[in-house]
Design a protein around this motif. Structure first.
Motif, mmCIF file in Angstrom:
data_model
loop_
_atom_site.group_PDB
_atom_site.id
_atom_site.type_symbol
_atom_site.label_atom_id
_atom_site.label_comp_id
_atom_site.label_asym_id
_atom_site.label_seq_id
_atom_site.Cartn_x
_atom_site.Cartn_y
_atom_site.Cartn_z
ATOM 1 N N ILE A 1 0.674 -1.232 -0.001
ATOM 2 C CA ILE A 1 0.006 -0.056 0.075
ATOM 3 C C ILE A 1 0.843 1.268 -0.054
ATOM 4 C CG2 ILE A 1 -1.794 1.271 1.315
ATOM 5 C CD1 ILE A 1 -2.857 -1.506 0.274
ATOM 6 N N PHE A 2 0.396 2.346 -0.915
ATOM 7 C CA PHE A 2 1.511 3.421 -0.972
ATOM 8 C C PHE A 2 0.645 4.621 -0.757
ATOM 9 C CE2 PHE A 2 2.835 0.285 -4.284
ATOM 10 C CZ PHE A 2 4.110 0.212 -3.811
ATOM 11 N N ASP A 3 -0.072 4.638 0.424
ATOM 12 C CA ASP A 3 -1.213 5.602 0.799
ATOM 13 C C ASP A 3 -0.117 6.883 1.462
ATOM 14 O OD1 ASP A 3 -0.006 4.392 3.158
ATOM 15 O OD2 ASP A 3 -1.987 4.678 4.380
ATOM 16 N N GLU A 4 0.704 6.642 2.265
ATOM 17 C CA GLU A 4 1.478 7.871 2.749
ATOM 18 C C GLU A 4 2.568 8.094 2.024
ATOM 19 O OE1 GLU A 4 1.773 7.826 6.948
ATOM 20 O OE2 GLU A 4 -0.384 7.651 7.115
ATOM 21 N N PHE A 5 3.005 7.515 0.885
ATOM 22 C CA PHE A 5 4.374 7.364 0.140
ATOM 23 C C PHE A 5 4.545 8.477 -0.722
ATOM 24 C CE2 PHE A 5 6.786 5.604 -3.411
ATOM 25 C CZ PHE A 5 8.026 5.261 -2.464
ATOM 26 N N ASP A 6 5.584 9.312 -0.504
ATOM 27 C CA ASP A 6 5.847 10.481 -1.179
ATOM 28 C C ASP A 6 6.500 9.979 -2.607
ATOM 29 O OD1 ASP A 6 6.327 13.039 -2.289
ATOM 30 O OD2 ASP A 6 7.661 13.543 -0.560
ATOM 31 N N ASN A 7 5.706 10.132 -3.594
ATOM 32 C CA ASN A 7 6.309 9.757 -4.873
ATOM 33 C C ASN A 7 7.395 10.737 -5.170
ATOM 34 O OD1 ASN A 7 4.833 7.531 -5.612
ATOM 35 N ND2 ASN A 7 3.301 8.647 -6.103
ATOM 36 N N LYS A 8 7.709 11.698 -4.683
ATOM 37 C CA LYS A 8 8.634 12.658 -5.341
ATOM 38 C C LYS A 8 9.857 12.578 -4.340
ATOM 39 C CE LYS A 8 5.416 15.791 -6.866
ATOM 40 N NZ LYS A 8 4.603 17.202 -6.808
ATOM 41 N N ALA A 9 9.715 11.858 -3.340
ATOM 42 C CA ALA A 9 10.853 11.607 -2.310
ATOM 43 C C ALA A 9 11.943 11.005 -2.901
ATOM 44 C CB ALA A 9 10.568 10.612 -1.202
ATOM 45 N N PRO A 10 13.388 11.327 -2.389
ATOM 46 C CA PRO A 10 14.684 10.739 -3.024
ATOM 47 C C PRO A 10 14.295 9.286 -3.150
ATOM 48 C CG PRO A 10 15.159 12.483 -1.531
ATOM 49 C CD PRO A 10 13.730 12.048 -1.482
ATOM 50 N N LEU A 11 14.818 8.675 -4.105
ATOM 51 C CA LEU A 11 14.891 6.932 -4.380
ATOM 52 C C LEU A 11 13.430 6.827 -4.478
ATOM 53 C CD1 LEU A 11 17.742 6.303 -2.056
ATOM 54 C CD2 LEU A 11 17.794 6.350 -4.591
ATOM 55 N N ALA A 12 12.305 7.223 -4.553
ATOM 56 C CA ALA A 12 11.096 6.914 -4.600
ATOM 57 C C ALA A 12 10.828 5.550 -5.428
ATOM 58 C CB ALA A 12 10.117 7.909 -5.025
ATOM 59 N N GLU B 1 9.717 -0.208 -5.501
ATOM 60 C CA GLU B 1 10.229 -1.673 -6.030
ATOM 61 C C GLU B 1 10.641 -2.664 -4.740
ATOM 62 O OE1 GLU B 1 13.242 -1.022 -8.881
ATOM 63 O OE2 GLU B 1 11.867 -0.175 -10.280
ATOM 64 N N ARG B 2 11.316 -2.061 -3.805
ATOM 65 C CA ARG B 2 11.542 -2.758 -2.725
ATOM 66 C C ARG B 2 10.256 -3.261 -1.830
ATOM 67 N NH1 ARG B 2 12.664 -0.506 3.045
ATOM 68 N NH2 ARG B 2 13.860 -2.032 3.975
ATOM 69 N N LEU B 3 9.436 -2.321 -1.515
ATOM 70 C CA LEU B 3 8.132 -2.714 -0.951
ATOM 71 C C LEU B 3 7.502 -3.892 -1.764
ATOM 72 C CD1 LEU B 3 6.491 -1.886 1.568
ATOM 73 C CD2 LEU B 3 5.078 -0.299 0.107
ATOM 74 N N LEU B 4 7.294 -3.661 -3.165
ATOM 75 C CA LEU B 4 6.511 -4.553 -4.011
ATOM 76 C C LEU B 4 7.507 -6.186 -3.498
ATOM 77 C CD1 LEU B 4 5.696 -2.433 -7.126
ATOM 78 C CD2 LEU B 4 4.050 -3.546 -5.279
ATOM 79 N N ARG B 5 8.780 -5.902 -3.653
ATOM 80 C CA ARG B 5 9.457 -7.204 -3.556
ATOM 81 C C ARG B 5 9.250 -7.946 -2.122
ATOM 82 N NH1 ARG B 5 13.997 -7.668 -1.105
ATOM 83 N NH2 ARG B 5 14.647 -5.481 -1.564
#
Length: 104
Positions: free
Chosen positions: A8-19, A24-28
């Motif tokens: 789940i990417f609810d609070e995930f900042d897509n503009k963060a460094p290394l987004a 990909e790490r979370l999906l893995r």
């Protein structure tokens, strides 16, 4: 028992460094948790049951987890132990555990 782990990417900042790397790490990690680490849960009764687990990052990019459907206590404890061994923290969001709050 059918085990499903969703990233789940609810609070995930897509503009963060290394987004892209974090996504990909979370999906893995979701795939590994479902297919490797929670494989023993699939053999536990009730065999016709299912468990859905969300994993995500918190604001400090630690991996957190939550069971989002109603499961027996022994299944919940087993999943909590496996996630703790992986270094994942429990997801402390009341809205995800709405089913458990209704049954109490």
């Amino acid at each position: 028992m059918i085990v499903t782990v969703l990233a789940i990417f609810d609070e995930f900042d897509n503009k963060a460094p290394l987004a892209k790397v974090l996504r990909e790490r979370l999906l893995r990690m979701a795939t590994e948790l479902q297919e490797i680490h929670l494989k023993p849960i699939m053999q536990m009764p009730p065999m016709d049951g299912d468990v859905v687990i969300y994993i995500s990052y918190n604001l400090k990019y630690a991996v957190r987890w939550s069971i989002v459907n109603d499961v027996p206590d022994f299944i919940e404890k087993e999943i909590a132990q496996i996630c703790a061994l992986k270094g994942y923290i429990p997801w402390k969001n009341a809205s995800l555990n709405i089913f458990k709050q209704i049954n109490k």
